[in-house]
Write an enzyme that holds these catalytic residues in place. Structure first.
Site, PDB file in Angstrom:
ATOM      1  N   ASP A  25      29.569  34.791  41.996  1.00 15.75           N
ATOM      2  CA  ASP A  25      29.866  36.238  42.096  1.00 15.75           C
ATOM      3  C   ASP A  25      30.965  36.747  41.149  1.00 15.75           C
ATOM      4  O   ASP A  25      31.808  37.563  41.554  1.00 15.75           O
ATOM      5  CB  ASP A  25      30.232  36.601  43.543  1.00 15.75           C
ATOM      6  CG  ASP A  25      29.119  36.297  44.534  1.00 15.75           C
ATOM      7  OD1 ASP A  25      28.033  35.848  44.106  1.00 15.75           O
ATOM      8  OD2 ASP A  25      29.332  36.486  45.745  1.00 15.75           O
ATOM      9  N   LYS A 130      22.006  37.152  45.836  1.00 11.79           N
ATOM     10  CA  LYS A 130      22.141  36.737  47.231  1.00 11.79           C
ATOM     11  C   LYS A 130      22.625  37.903  48.096  1.00 11.79           C
ATOM     12  O   LYS A 130      23.609  38.573  47.763  1.00 11.79           O
ATOM     13  CB  LYS A 130      23.103  35.545  47.331  1.00 11.79           C
ATOM     14  CG  LYS A 130      24.519  35.800  46.853  1.00 11.79           C
ATOM     15  CD  LYS A 130      25.299  34.501  46.898  1.00 11.79           C
ATOM     16  CE  LYS A 130      26.778  34.629  46.751  1.00 11.79           C
ATOM     17  NZ  LYS A 130      27.472  35.626  47.529  1.00 11.79           N
ATOM     18  N   CYS A 163      32.897  34.034  49.662  1.00 18.81           N
ATOM     19  CA  CYS A 163      31.604  33.552  49.169  1.00 18.81           C
ATOM     20  C   CYS A 163      31.657  32.122  48.630  1.00 18.81           C
ATOM     21  O   CYS A 163      30.664  31.389  48.732  1.00 18.81           O
ATOM     22  CB  CYS A 163      31.066  34.510  48.123  1.00 18.81           C
ATOM     23  SG  CYS A 163      30.556  36.072  48.873  1.00 18.81           S
TER      24      CYS A 163
HETATM   25  N1  TIU Z   1      31.783  37.239  46.689  1.00 17.30           N
HETATM   26  C1  TIU Z   1      32.553  37.444  47.766  1.00 17.30           C
HETATM   27  O1  TIU Z   1      33.457  36.677  48.061  1.00 17.30           O
HETATM   28  N2  TIU Z   1      32.293  38.591  48.520  1.00 17.30           N
HETATM   29  C2  TIU Z   1      33.269  39.262  49.258  1.00 17.30           C
HETATM   30  O2  TIU Z   1      32.965  40.249  49.914  1.00 17.30           O
HETATM   31  N3  TIU Z   1      34.542  38.784  49.178  1.00 17.30           N
HETATM   32  C3  TIU Z   1      35.671  39.345  49.706  1.00 17.30           C
HETATM   33  O3  TIU Z   1      36.725  38.710  49.640  1.00 17.30           O
HETATM   34  N4  TIU Z   1      35.621  40.555  50.246  1.00 17.30           N
END
Ligand code: TIU
Length: 223
Positions: A25, A130, A163
């Site tokens: 991500d 995802k 994530c």
């Molecule tokens: N990619 C990921 O970690 N999504 C989140 O929403 N992370 C947060 O820390 N909010």
């Protein structure tokens, strides 16, 4: 040929041809102002700091012949893959699907949902969209790895405790040996990043191993 690197809680040994780098991500929605991360009230500048290290890790993986996988947290334009519980959680200043300065928040294909330019996937690399925090939930990641007989996963990306950790735990339960690169992962909360590194490698590596990028780049292969 195997490679062994200095890691915690002990050495991490892997075969490059059976290893995948999973970059979680590294998207504008989390790293740049105006995306999902900022909508939740976070200071996104902490995440941008790891981009050069993640770029160096991707370069190492490509030169070492690993499979390279990039993930994006994203939803369909009609939100059919976004549970109302996820969209309605908390009190963000903009919800998933709302318009923002980089397009609709966390929606596939919008400018904000793209991986940052410096880490653009190369032709032939796998990109996984995802809808959840974990990279295996409701995706084809598991079948992509199984087809290629991958056994070891090296993780990087954001955020460490959300994530990245969720994906590592999913992978660990599926039988993969997992290594998290300490300086190639970041959180909006430095204490949560540190706690995640500590808990992953606790109890003899209950979720996996951790090591800095330098441990990888200084490693040598054994015949
Ligand atoms: N990619 C990921 O970690 N999504 C989140 O929403 N992370 C947060 O820390 N909010």
């Amino acid at each position: 040929m195997t490679v062994t690197i200095d890691a915690q809680p002990g050495p991490f040994t892997f075969e490059p041809s059976k290893t995948a780098l999973i970059v979680i991500d590294m998207q504008r929605d989390f790293i740049e102002p105006g995306g999902f991360g900022e909508s939740l009230g976070n200071d996104v500048s902490l995440l941008a700091e790891i981009v050069p290290t993640v770029a160096a890790l991707i370069d190492h993986a490509r030169r070492s012949g690993w499979l390279v996988v990039h993930t994006r947290e994203s939803h369909a334009a009609d939100l059919s893959d976004c549970p109302p519980a996820k969209r309605l959680r908390g009190a963000p200043n903009a919800r998933i699907g709302d318009d923002g300065p980089m397009g609709r928040i966390l929606i596939r294909g919008e400018p904000g949902n793209a991986i940052v330019d410096a880490l653009e996937p190369a032709a032939g690399e796998i990109v996984i969209d995802k809808p959840g925090k974990g990279a295996f939930y409701a995706t084809h990641l598991g079948s992509e790895l199984a087809e290629r007989q991958i056994t070891h996963l090296v993780f990087a990306g954001v955020t460490t405790e959300v994530c990245v950790q969720t994906s590592m735990r999913e992978a660990n339960d599926r039988g993969y040996d997992c290594l998290l690169i300490e300086d190639a992962t970041a959180s909006y909360f430095p204490a949560f990043r540190q706690a995640t590194l500590d808990m992953v490698r606790s109890q003899g590596g209950i979720v996996g191993w951790t090591a800095p990028l330098s441990a990888l780049t200084q490693s040598r292969a054994q015949a």
